[in-house]
Design a protein around this motif. Structure first.
Motif, PDB file in Angstrom:
ATOM      1  N   UNK A  41      -4.788  11.057  14.027  1.00 61.75           N
ATOM      2  CA  UNK A  41      -4.805  10.770  15.454  1.00 61.75           C
ATOM      3  C   UNK A  41      -4.074   9.465  15.718  1.00 61.75           C
ATOM      4  N   UNK A  42      -3.290   9.449  16.786  1.00 57.49           N
ATOM      5  CA  UNK A  42      -2.578   8.228  17.148  1.00 57.49           C
ATOM      6  C   UNK A  42      -3.523   7.124  17.592  1.00 57.49           C
ATOM      7  N   UNK A  43      -4.761   7.467  17.881  1.00 55.02           N
ATOM      8  CA  UNK A  43      -5.739   6.480  18.269  1.00 55.02           C
ATOM      9  C   UNK A  43      -6.327   5.698  17.107  1.00 55.02           C
ATOM     10  N   UNK A  44      -5.996   6.105  15.888  1.00 57.43           N
ATOM     11  CA  UNK A  44      -6.478   5.439  14.680  1.00 57.43           C
ATOM     12  C   UNK A  44      -5.281   5.136  13.801  1.00 57.43           C
ATOM     13  N   UNK A  45      -5.174   3.899  13.378  1.00 59.33           N
ATOM     14  CA  UNK A  45      -4.051   3.461  12.561  1.00 59.33           C
ATOM     15  C   UNK A  45      -4.529   2.942  11.213  1.00 59.33           C
ATOM     16  N   UNK A  46      -3.603   2.870  10.274  1.00 55.67           N
ATOM     17  CA  UNK A  46      -3.912   2.486   8.903  1.00 55.67           C
ATOM     18  C   UNK A  46      -3.756   1.004   8.626  1.00 55.67           C
ATOM     19  N   UNK A  47      -3.270   0.245   9.578  1.00 55.14           N
ATOM     20  CA  UNK A  47      -2.838  -1.117   9.294  1.00 55.14           C
ATOM     21  C   UNK A  47      -3.948  -2.079   8.905  1.00 55.14           C
ATOM     22  N   UNK A  90      -3.699  -3.902   2.896  1.00 54.10           N
ATOM     23  CA  UNK A  90      -3.378  -3.628   4.292  1.00 54.10           C
ATOM     24  C   UNK A  90      -2.038  -4.195   4.724  1.00 54.10           C
ATOM     25  N   UNK A  91      -1.624  -5.294   4.114  1.00 53.66           N
ATOM     26  CA  UNK A  91      -0.363  -5.941   4.481  1.00 53.66           C
ATOM     27  C   UNK A  91       0.809  -5.515   3.612  1.00 53.66           C
ATOM     28  N   UNK A  92       0.522  -4.766   2.586  1.00 52.99           N
ATOM     29  CA  UNK A  92       1.575  -4.350   1.675  1.00 52.99           C
ATOM     30  C   UNK A  92       1.995  -5.417   0.693  1.00 52.99           C
ATOM     31  N   UNK A  93       1.199  -6.492   0.571  1.00 48.25           N
ATOM     32  CA  UNK A  93       1.557  -7.590  -0.298  1.00 48.25           C
ATOM     33  C   UNK A  93       1.046  -7.484  -1.714  1.00 48.25           C
ATOM     34  N   UNK A  94       0.114  -6.605  -1.944  1.00 53.78           N
ATOM     35  CA  UNK A  94      -0.463  -6.441  -3.269  1.00 53.78           C
ATOM     36  C   UNK A  94      -0.609  -4.967  -3.577  1.00 53.78           C
ATOM     37  N   UNK A  95      -0.229  -4.600  -4.777  1.00 54.09           N
ATOM     38  CA  UNK A  95      -0.348  -3.216  -5.214  1.00 54.09           C
ATOM     39  C   UNK A  95      -0.917  -3.153  -6.616  1.00 54.09           C
ATOM     40  N   UNK A 132       4.517   1.650   5.582  1.00 53.14           N
ATOM     41  CA  UNK A 132       5.237   1.251   6.775  1.00 53.14           C
ATOM     42  C   UNK A 132       4.235   1.309   7.912  1.00 53.14           C
ATOM     43  N   UNK A 133       3.611   0.173   8.188  1.00 54.03           N
ATOM     44  CA  UNK A 133       2.561   0.154   9.201  1.00 54.03           C
ATOM     45  C   UNK A 133       3.094   0.463  10.597  1.00 54.03           C
ATOM     46  N   UNK A 134       4.358   0.141  10.839  1.00 50.95           N
ATOM     47  CA  UNK A 134       4.953   0.462  12.131  1.00 50.95           C
ATOM     48  C   UNK A 134       5.002   1.963  12.362  1.00 50.95           C
ATOM     49  N   UNK A 135       5.113   2.729  11.270  1.00 50.41           N
ATOM     50  CA  UNK A 135       5.132   4.182  11.354  1.00 50.41           C
ATOM     51  C   UNK A 135       3.780   4.798  11.024  1.00 50.41           C
ATOM     52  N   UNK A 136       2.809   3.947  10.736  1.00 53.37           N
ATOM     53  CA  UNK A 136       1.469   4.420  10.387  1.00 53.37           C
ATOM     54  C   UNK A 136       1.513   5.353   9.181  1.00 53.37           C
ATOM     55  N   UNK A 137       2.253   4.949   8.152  1.00 51.63           N
ATOM     56  CA  UNK A 137       2.467   5.802   6.993  1.00 51.63           C
ATOM     57  C   UNK A 137       2.303   5.013   5.695  1.00 51.63           C
ATOM     58  N   UNK A 138       1.777   5.686   4.701  1.00 51.91           N
ATOM     59  CA  UNK A 138       1.739   5.197   3.328  1.00 51.91           C
ATOM     60  C   UNK A 138       2.343   6.274   2.443  1.00 51.91           C
TER      61      UNK A 138
END
Length: 125
Positions: free
Chosen positions: A26-32, A55-60, A75-81
């Protein structure tokens, strides 16, 4: 609540590649705000952590079994992992799940609040 959905699984030959995607349904919920982990479970085996990203993509983190072959990104702007899987082996065959960690950290363990339904990856000749 957050709902996750995976895509990109399929049938591939050894040595081939697949890219898995995880997003909210849902676009109402994001992964960021969440750390996102990829897990897999083969028939008759326990579920194992494959990789995760904070959450920030700084650690994996990445499991030894897939190091050098798999890459996690977001890519949090695209709501994708994403999970890019290269040089696939027969033993990579499993159902792959993405999961969200509310802390935002990358733990790569079972302290996940939300799970997707999984996508099948089959590596076969």
């Amino acid at each position: 609540q957050l709902q996750l959905v995976e895509s990109g699984g399929g049938l591939v030959q050894p040595g081939g590649s697949l890219r898995l995607s995880c997003t909210s349904s849902s676009s109402g919920f994001t992964l960021d705000y969440y750390g996102i982990g990829w897990f897999r479970q083969a028939p008759g085996k326990e579920r194992e952590g494959v990789s995760c990203i904070d959450s920030r993509g700084g650690r994996t983190k990445i499991a030894d079994s897939v190091q050098g072959r798999f890459t996690i990104s977001r890519d949090n702007a695209k709501n994708m992992v994403y999970l890019q899987m290269n040089s696939l082996k027969l033993e990579d065959t499993a159902v792959y799940y993405c999961a969200a960690e509310e802390s935002g950290y990358c733990s790569g363990d079972e302290r996940q609040a939300f799970w997707g339904q999984g996508t099948q990856v089959t590596v076969s000749l």
